[in-house]
Write a protein that holds these residues in place. Sequence first.
Motif, PDB file in Angstrom:
ATOM      1  N   ASN A   1       0.828  -1.205   0.000  1.00  0.00           N
ATOM      2  CA  ASN A   1       0.000   0.000   0.000  1.00  0.00           C
ATOM      3  C   ASN A   1       0.865   1.258   0.000  1.00  0.00           C
ATOM      4  O   ASN A   1       0.997   1.937   1.014  1.00  0.00           O
ATOM      5  CB  ASN A   1      -0.899   0.019   1.254  1.00  0.00           C
ATOM      6  N   HIS A   2       1.456   1.604  -1.128  1.00  0.00           N
ATOM      7  CA  HIS A   2       2.325   2.781  -1.130  1.00  0.00           C
ATOM      8  C   HIS A   2       1.989   3.787  -2.225  1.00  0.00           C
ATOM      9  O   HIS A   2       2.009   4.992  -1.990  1.00  0.00           O
ATOM     10  CB  HIS A   2       3.796   2.365  -1.255  1.00  0.00           C
ATOM     11  N   ALA A   3       1.679   3.311  -3.406  1.00  0.00           N
ATOM     12  CA  ALA A   3       1.475   4.244  -4.530  1.00  0.00           C
ATOM     13  C   ALA A   3       0.030   4.702  -4.668  1.00  0.00           C
ATOM     14  O   ALA A   3      -0.241   5.827  -5.089  1.00  0.00           O
ATOM     15  CB  ALA A   3       1.934   3.597  -5.839  1.00  0.00           C
ATOM     16  N   GLY A   4      -0.913   3.834  -4.323  1.00  0.00           N
ATOM     17  CA  GLY A   4      -2.315   4.195  -4.461  1.00  0.00           C
ATOM     18  C   GLY A   4      -2.711   4.405  -5.915  1.00  0.00           C
ATOM     19  O   GLY A   4      -2.033   3.948  -6.839  1.00  0.00           O
ATOM     20  N   SER A   5      -3.800   5.125  -6.114  1.00  0.00           N
ATOM     21  CA  SER A   5      -4.275   5.415  -7.475  1.00  0.00           C
ATOM     22  C   SER A   5      -3.586   6.657  -8.010  1.00  0.00           C
ATOM     23  O   SER A   5      -3.548   7.696  -7.341  1.00  0.00           O
ATOM     24  CB  SER A   5      -5.792   5.630  -7.476  1.00  0.00           C
ATOM     25  N   GLY A   6      -3.035   6.538  -9.203  1.00  0.00           N
ATOM     26  CA  GLY A   6      -2.330   7.658  -9.816  1.00  0.00           C
ATOM     27  C   GLY A   6      -2.719   7.850 -11.266  1.00  0.00           C
ATOM     28  O   GLY A   6      -3.714   7.286 -11.743  1.00  0.00           O
ATOM     29  N   ASP A   7      -1.918   8.622 -11.967  1.00  0.00           N
ATOM     30  CA  ASP A   7      -2.234   9.026 -13.331  1.00  0.00           C
ATOM     31  C   ASP A   7      -1.750   7.987 -14.348  1.00  0.00           C
ATOM     32  O   ASP A   7      -0.548   7.707 -14.434  1.00  0.00           O
ATOM     33  CB  ASP A   7      -1.588  10.380 -13.616  1.00  0.00           C
TER      34      ASP A   7
ATOM     35  N   PRO B   1       0.843  14.933 -13.079  1.00  0.00           N
ATOM     36  CA  PRO B   1      -0.281  14.060 -12.712  1.00  0.00           C
ATOM     37  C   PRO B   1      -1.547  14.872 -12.446  1.00  0.00           C
ATOM     38  O   PRO B   1      -1.532  15.825 -11.663  1.00  0.00           O
ATOM     39  CB  PRO B   1       0.214  13.386 -11.430  1.00  0.00           C
ATOM     40  N   ASN B   2      -2.631  14.529 -13.120  1.00  0.00           N
ATOM     41  CA  ASN B   2      -3.885  15.252 -12.884  1.00  0.00           C
ATOM     42  C   ASN B   2      -5.082  14.317 -12.766  1.00  0.00           C
ATOM     43  O   ASN B   2      -6.218  14.754 -12.720  1.00  0.00           O
ATOM     44  CB  ASN B   2      -4.144  16.281 -13.999  1.00  0.00           C
ATOM     45  N   GLU B   3      -4.788  13.013 -12.706  1.00  0.00           N
ATOM     46  CA  GLU B   3      -5.847  12.023 -12.548  1.00  0.00           C
ATOM     47  C   GLU B   3      -5.409  10.957 -11.548  1.00  0.00           C
ATOM     48  O   GLU B   3      -4.219  10.815 -11.260  1.00  0.00           O
ATOM     49  CB  GLU B   3      -6.165  11.350 -13.893  1.00  0.00           C
TER      50      GLU B   3
ATOM     51  N   GLU C   1       5.084  12.805  -8.319  1.00  0.00           N
ATOM     52  CA  GLU C   1       5.017  12.760  -9.779  1.00  0.00           C
ATOM     53  C   GLU C   1       3.998  11.732 -10.261  1.00  0.00           C
ATOM     54  O   GLU C   1       3.713  11.665 -11.461  1.00  0.00           O
ATOM     55  CB  GLU C   1       6.400  12.422 -10.350  1.00  0.00           C
ATOM     56  N   TRP C   2       3.466  10.957  -9.334  1.00  0.00           N
ATOM     57  CA  TRP C   2       2.518   9.902  -9.678  1.00  0.00           C
ATOM     58  C   TRP C   2       1.089  10.242  -9.297  1.00  0.00           C
ATOM     59  O   TRP C   2       0.160  10.050 -10.084  1.00  0.00           O
ATOM     60  CB  TRP C   2       2.932   8.596  -8.991  1.00  0.00           C
ATOM     61  N   GLN C   3       0.916  10.782  -8.127  1.00  0.00           N
ATOM     62  CA  GLN C   3      -0.433  10.965  -7.582  1.00  0.00           C
ATOM     63  C   GLN C   3      -0.712  12.446  -7.324  1.00  0.00           C
ATOM     64  O   GLN C   3       0.072  13.116  -6.638  1.00  0.00           O
ATOM     65  CB  GLN C   3      -0.568  10.166  -6.284  1.00  0.00           C
ATOM     66  N   PRO C   4      -1.799  12.988  -7.847  1.00  0.00           N
ATOM     67  CA  PRO C   4      -2.121  14.404  -7.627  1.00  0.00           C
ATOM     68  C   PRO C   4      -2.227  14.729  -6.142  1.00  0.00           C
ATOM     69  O   PRO C   4      -2.782  13.954  -5.352  1.00  0.00           O
ATOM     70  CB  PRO C   4      -3.484  14.564  -8.321  1.00  0.00           C
ATOM     71  N   GLY C   5      -1.672  15.862  -5.739  1.00  0.00           N
ATOM     72  CA  GLY C   5      -1.778  16.319  -4.368  1.00  0.00           C
ATOM     73  C   GLY C   5      -0.680  15.842  -3.444  1.00  0.00           C
ATOM     74  O   GLY C   5      -0.598  16.294  -2.297  1.00  0.00           O
ATOM     75  N   LYS C   6       0.188  14.952  -3.894  1.00  0.00           N
ATOM     76  CA  LYS C   6       1.262  14.452  -3.038  1.00  0.00           C
ATOM     77  C   LYS C   6       2.476  15.385  -3.117  1.00  0.00           C
ATOM     78  O   LYS C   6       2.690  16.083  -4.113  1.00  0.00           O
ATOM     79  CB  LYS C   6       1.670  13.031  -3.437  1.00  0.00           C
TER      80      LYS C   6
END
Length: 319
Positions: free
Chosen positions: A92-98, A114-116, A171-176
């Motif tokens: 459980n580290h990357a979650g949902s990303g773009d 990343p925007n999605e 760079e993967w998940q918006p807001g991080k």
Amino acid sequence: MATPLSADRQLKALRDEGVKVTERAGWRTHNRNHKGAWGPVHGVVIHHTVSSGDDSSVELCYNGHSALPGPLCHGVGRNDGTVALVSAGRANHAGSGDGDVLRAVINETALPAPNEADTDGNRHFYGLEIVNLGDNKDTYTRAQYRAAVLWAAALCRAHGWSERSVIGHKEWQPGKIDPRGPIEGGGSFSMTQFRADVRAQLAAKPGTDPAPTNPPKETPAMPLSTEDVKKVWTTDGILPAPSTAAKGNTHWTPDSYLRDTHVRVRAVQTELAATHATVQTLAGLIGRNVDTAAVVAAVEQAIADAVIKVDVDINSKES
């Protein structure tokens, strides 16, 4: 399509690259595979833990918490430069990303912003959590940073990836925002520089330490030695040390010189303004036949010629 490394192959790849590894009991079978697929893998993601304390952070990443069950990554970058292994499977580290970012990683092309959050990153990425508060104040040790570079390079080498398969969580998940923060010795955590360091490591033989791709530069966080002071500060015959340096201090940072220069310039400006006012007053007293501008210009030139002598008497020795 890359098949995830087995625990044994992952461990060997890390050790061959020079990573100092510790194994948390149970890491080989501790995973989230029952919640989704693990693989194919396409890259690695770098995080910070938002915690302090090596041992407690390793336990946090192994067990997770009430809102997010562990494991929370595959490796934990401790302050001493070791990487504690906590999982060899889905984590459980990357979650949902773009998904656009994932495609860029697969193709090893430039990363889009990343925007999605439309793609399962836990399936496709290895994750490293580096012990750091993530408050942009807590400092990464040089040993931590180096270990992270080796960890990423080891997995990239094992899969035949370049440094372009290495990304930050931000760079993967918006807001991080991770990873971020200062690095011991100067500079801040930059994924661009991190990838450059991974590239240099991949260009070298496993287990070797290549020359840095970005040699340390003079920064306020890196003090100048006494010899540096003599070379820099006395080159133009100015002074042996800044007037703002504390007594007994044998090192001065570059910003000390900036502050000192500011103090001296302000002193000259104040004296010049006072002189200008005096000349104007005298000109008014003796009539219009005096060339005020010429007098002011002469005084200004005299002051400019004497700038390097300001405070010489009280700064004749190194502070």
